[in-house]
Design an enzyme around this catalytic site. Structure first.
Site, PDB file in Angstrom:
ATOM      1  N   GLY A  69       8.937 -20.822 -60.976  1.00 51.92           N
ATOM      2  CA  GLY A  69      10.436 -20.925 -61.760  1.00 51.92           C
ATOM      3  C   GLY A  69      10.540 -22.584 -61.237  1.00 51.92           C
ATOM      4  N   GLY A  70      11.515 -23.285 -60.270  1.00 53.17           N
ATOM      5  CA  GLY A  70      11.963 -24.108 -60.464  1.00 53.17           C
ATOM      6  C   GLY A  70      10.565 -25.217 -60.955  1.00 53.17           C
ATOM      7  CG  ASN A  79      11.423 -17.520 -65.043  1.00 55.24           C
ATOM      8  OD1 ASN A  79      12.188 -17.881 -66.451  1.00 55.24           O
ATOM      9  ND2 ASN A  79      11.927 -16.480 -64.571  1.00 55.24           N
ATOM     10  CD1 TRP A  80      10.070 -23.979 -67.460  1.00 58.07           C
ATOM     11  CD2 TRP A  80      11.048 -24.408 -70.131  1.00 58.07           C
ATOM     12  NE1 TRP A  80       9.998 -24.539 -68.835  1.00 58.07           N
ATOM     13  CE2 TRP A  80       9.977 -25.206 -69.502  1.00 58.07           C
ATOM     14  CE3 TRP A  80      11.670 -24.968 -71.009  1.00 58.07           C
ATOM     15  CZ2 TRP A  80       9.965 -25.775 -70.358  1.00 58.07           C
ATOM     16  CZ3 TRP A  80      11.059 -24.979 -72.038  1.00 58.07           C
ATOM     17  CH2 TRP A  80      10.140 -26.208 -71.868  1.00 58.07           C
ATOM     18  N   GLY A 129      13.015 -19.667 -55.374  1.00 59.53           N
ATOM     19  CA  GLY A 129      14.072 -20.392 -55.471  1.00 59.53           C
ATOM     20  C   GLY A 129      14.274 -20.796 -54.058  1.00 59.53           C
ATOM     21  CD  GLU A 173       8.147 -13.806 -59.664  1.00 64.02           C
ATOM     22  OE1 GLU A 173       7.901 -15.042 -59.946  1.00 64.02           O
ATOM     23  OE2 GLU A 173       8.930 -13.607 -60.423  1.00 64.02           O
ATOM     24  CB  SER A 215       8.361 -20.992 -53.265  1.00 63.64           C
ATOM     25  OG  SER A 215       9.757 -20.836 -53.239  1.00 63.64           O
ATOM     26  CD  GLU A 228      15.960 -15.375 -60.962  1.00 63.10           C
ATOM     27  OE1 GLU A 228      16.035 -15.500 -61.924  1.00 63.10           O
ATOM     28  OE2 GLU A 228      15.908 -15.991 -60.141  1.00 63.10           O
TER      29      GLU A 228
HETATM   30  C1  PEP Z   1      10.960 -16.916 -60.293  1.00 60.81           C
HETATM   31  O1  PEP Z   1      12.163 -17.018 -61.320  1.00 60.81           O
HETATM   32  O2  PEP Z   1       9.549 -16.318 -61.006  1.00 60.81           O
HETATM   33  C2  PEP Z   1      10.429 -17.973 -59.321  1.00 60.81           C
HETATM   34  C3  PEP Z   1       8.594 -17.754 -59.316  1.00 60.81           C
HETATM   35  O3  PEP Z   1      11.534 -18.854 -59.125  1.00 60.81           O
HETATM   36  P1  PEP Z   1      11.530 -19.829 -57.626  1.00 60.81           P
HETATM   37  O4  PEP Z   1       9.319 -20.855 -57.992  1.00 60.81           O
HETATM   38  O5  PEP Z   1      11.556 -20.816 -58.154  1.00 60.81           O
HETATM   39  O6  PEP Z   1      10.693 -19.477 -56.685  1.00 60.81           O
END
Ligand code: PEP
Length: 253
Positions: free
Chosen positions: A235-236, A9-10, A174, A168, A214, A98
């Site tokens: 995500g990141g 997920n960008w 994040g 999640e 994460s 989010e």
């Molecule tokens: C996400 O936004 O779905 C996510 C899991 O972000 P991150 O991997 O950065 O925690």
């Protein structure tokens, strides 16, 4: 046998040129990843360019959201699920925390988006998960059950076949703080149990449940070793091709 899905997920990152460059860099790095589906979710404006450049590859494209409305019309700022499909997407992330947190997305909106995605022949990746305060108050299961009951309301068993759920925990997104594989497994097993109660054991055994929060190259293998974890929403660590490829290729020796 559930085929794993590793999805990136960008979020609101990358102009079109950078999105295309990252996708093209990823392509050879995951070309041999036959063990899973590989998905990336660029911003809306980059979907078409990315999807065009990935045609014929094993990487699929996702939208990060879609409109709850199915009929085109006066909905300024919205993008319909079938418009995402038209741009080259085959998945869509729905109900990301989010969106729930910052854009007041409710379970009933999530439900309409899921239905819109299915009608457009997209695979919705439906996100659920509790906040830290909810977990600390012992409410994690109740919250997630409510999100599943609301988000999957009135769906049929055949609708469920088209859906992926992403668990999640909001406190892990994040933050660098990942759920332990055991914590994640416990919640995934719980999600599968609720789905079994609603849709039957057989359908629940076929459902893919991704973990998000994460995920990194260092922790993906431990998560994927859990029996009810069928992939990851990243995500990141999905923003850079080499790092994301290491996650996709978690099973490489
Ligand atoms: C996400 O936004 O779905 C996510 C899991 O972000 P991150 O991997 O950065 O925690």
């Amino acid at each position: 046998m559930r085929r794993p899905v590793i999805a990136g997920n960008w979020k609101m990152h990358k102009f079109i040129a950078d999105s295309v460059a990252t996708a093209l860099a990823l392509k050879p790095l995951v070309a041999n990843a036959n063990h899973c589906e590989v998905v990336i979710a660029p911003v809306f404006t980059a979907i078409k360019s990315v999807a065009d450049r990935l045609e014929g590859s094993n990487i699929r494209v996702a939208g990060q959201d879609c409109a709850p409305e199915q009929k085109h019309g006066a909905h300024t700022g919205e993008v319909a699920a079938d418009m995402l499909r038209d741009a080259g997407a085959s998945y869509v992330i729905v109900g990301h925390s989010e969106r729930r947190q910052f854009y007041a997305e409710t379970d009933s909106m999530v439900n309409r988006k899921v239905q819109a995605a299915i009608a457009a022949e997209l695979t919705p990746i439906v996100c659920v998960g509790e906040t830290l305060a909810q977990r600390d108050a012992g409410l994690a299961e109740r919250v997630v059950k409510g999100q599943i009951d609301g988000g999957l309301r009135e769906l049929t068993v055949s609708d469920l076949e088209r859906i992926i759920i992403a668990y999640e925990p909001v406190w892990a997104i994040g933050t660098g703080r990942t759920a332990t594989p055991e914590q994640a497994q416990q919640m995934h097993a719980f999600v599968r149990r609720i789905v079994a109660e609603k849709f039957g054991e057989e359908a629940s055994q076929r459902l893919r449940i991704l973990y998000g929060g994460s995920v990194k190259p260092e922790n993906i293998a431990g998560l994927m070793a859990q029996p009810d974890i069928d992939g990851a929403l990243v995500g990141g660590a999905s923003l850079e091709a080499e790092t994301f490829a290491k996650i996709v290729n978690y099973n490489a020796t």
